[in-house]
Motif scaffolding. Structure first.
Motif, PDB file in Angstrom:
ATOM      1  N   ASP A 294      10.746 -46.475  38.765  1.00 61.27           N
ATOM      2  CA  ASP A 294      10.330 -45.662  38.235  1.00 61.27           C
ATOM      3  C   ASP A 294       9.788 -45.650  36.404  1.00 61.27           C
TER       4      ASP A 294
ATOM      5  N   CYS B  99      14.488 -43.047  31.158  1.00 60.69           N
ATOM      6  CA  CYS B  99      13.853 -42.732  32.351  1.00 60.69           C
ATOM      7  C   CYS B  99      14.297 -41.609  33.126  1.00 60.69           C
TER       8      CYS B  99
ATOM      9  N   LYS C 133       9.360 -44.322  32.507  1.00 62.77           N
ATOM     10  CA  LYS C 133       9.955 -44.562  31.631  1.00 62.77           C
ATOM     11  C   LYS C 133       8.501 -43.840  30.135  1.00 62.77           C
TER      12      LYS C 133
ATOM     13  N   SER D  75      13.151 -54.866  37.070  1.00 68.84           N
ATOM     14  CA  SER D  75      13.651 -55.020  36.576  1.00 68.84           C
ATOM     15  C   SER D  75      15.426 -54.961  37.021  1.00 68.84           C
TER      16      SER D  75
ATOM     17  N   CYS E  57      18.003 -47.029  35.983  1.00 67.87           N
ATOM     18  CA  CYS E  57      16.605 -46.965  35.899  1.00 67.87           C
ATOM     19  C   CYS E  57      15.621 -49.049  36.472  1.00 67.87           C
TER      20      CYS E  57
ATOM     21  N   THR F 245      18.745 -42.442  32.741  1.00 75.56           N
ATOM     22  CA  THR F 245      18.471 -43.541  31.810  1.00 75.56           C
ATOM     23  C   THR F 245      18.767 -42.464  30.686  1.00 75.56           C
TER      24      THR F 245
END
Length: 174
Positions: free
Chosen positions: A52, A120, A54, A166, A48, A90
């Motif tokens: 992206d 994710c 969540k 990230s 992720c 994920t």
């Protein structure tokens, strides 16, 4: 150099297997290789990363609700693994004791349990697709919602958070 790449690939497959999202064997996978192992130069499943989307749900509940929670989250894992391969990046569920001071990991446990679900997706639309699909197909959807509404249970949900930062980097396994 090939050995290093194989070690990175093995580490990536192991990490992905631990969180419960493993791709089916790729075209060219070696016979007898673990699920998701690849022998081609195709990239491993990705992490992720920034941009992206969540879905994160944190549930804290009393001891009396833990056995039911474990059963429901295990059912959720099985459902997600079998139905979301096309759009889930994920999936992870963590479980641990609630602490009397949430900012001090050494503080005394309260006796309550916290579950933290983290999923994710590439887009917010994929999260919407997940909610519709799970409500229509997963046999325990309503039971989980009812479980989350039990007395002495708190739920915090981030329905569609965009990943702002990230540490994922192309070509590296973390």
């Amino acid at each position: 150099m090939k050995r290093v790449n194989r070690l990175r690939l093995a580490a990536a497959v192991a990490c992905v297997a631990v969180i419960g999202v493993v791709s089916p064997p790729a075209h060219g996978a070696a016979e007898g290789a673990p699920a998701g192992a690849r022998t081609t130069d195709a990239p491993p499943p990705r992490a992720c990363r920034q941009g992206d989307h969540k879905l994160t749900i944190v549930v804290t509940t009393d001891k009396a609700n833990v056995a039911d929670g474990d059963r429901l989250w295990d059912s959720h894992h099985v459902y997600m693994r079998s139905s979301h391969q096309d759009f889930l990046i994920t999936y992870a569920l963590a479980k641990g004791p609630e602490r009397s001071n949430p900012l001090d990991p050494a503080s005394a446990a309260t006796g309550r349990t916290t579950y933290a679900l983290d999923e994710c997706y590439r887009t917010g639309a994929d999260i919407g697709k997940h909610w519709k699909k799970a409500a229509a197909e997963w046999k325990d959807f309503n039971a989980l919602v009812t479980w989350m509404r039990r007395p002495h249970t708190q739920v915090v949900t981030l329905h569609d958070g965009t990943v702002r930062n990230s540490l994922w980097q192309p070509g590296k396994v973390h």
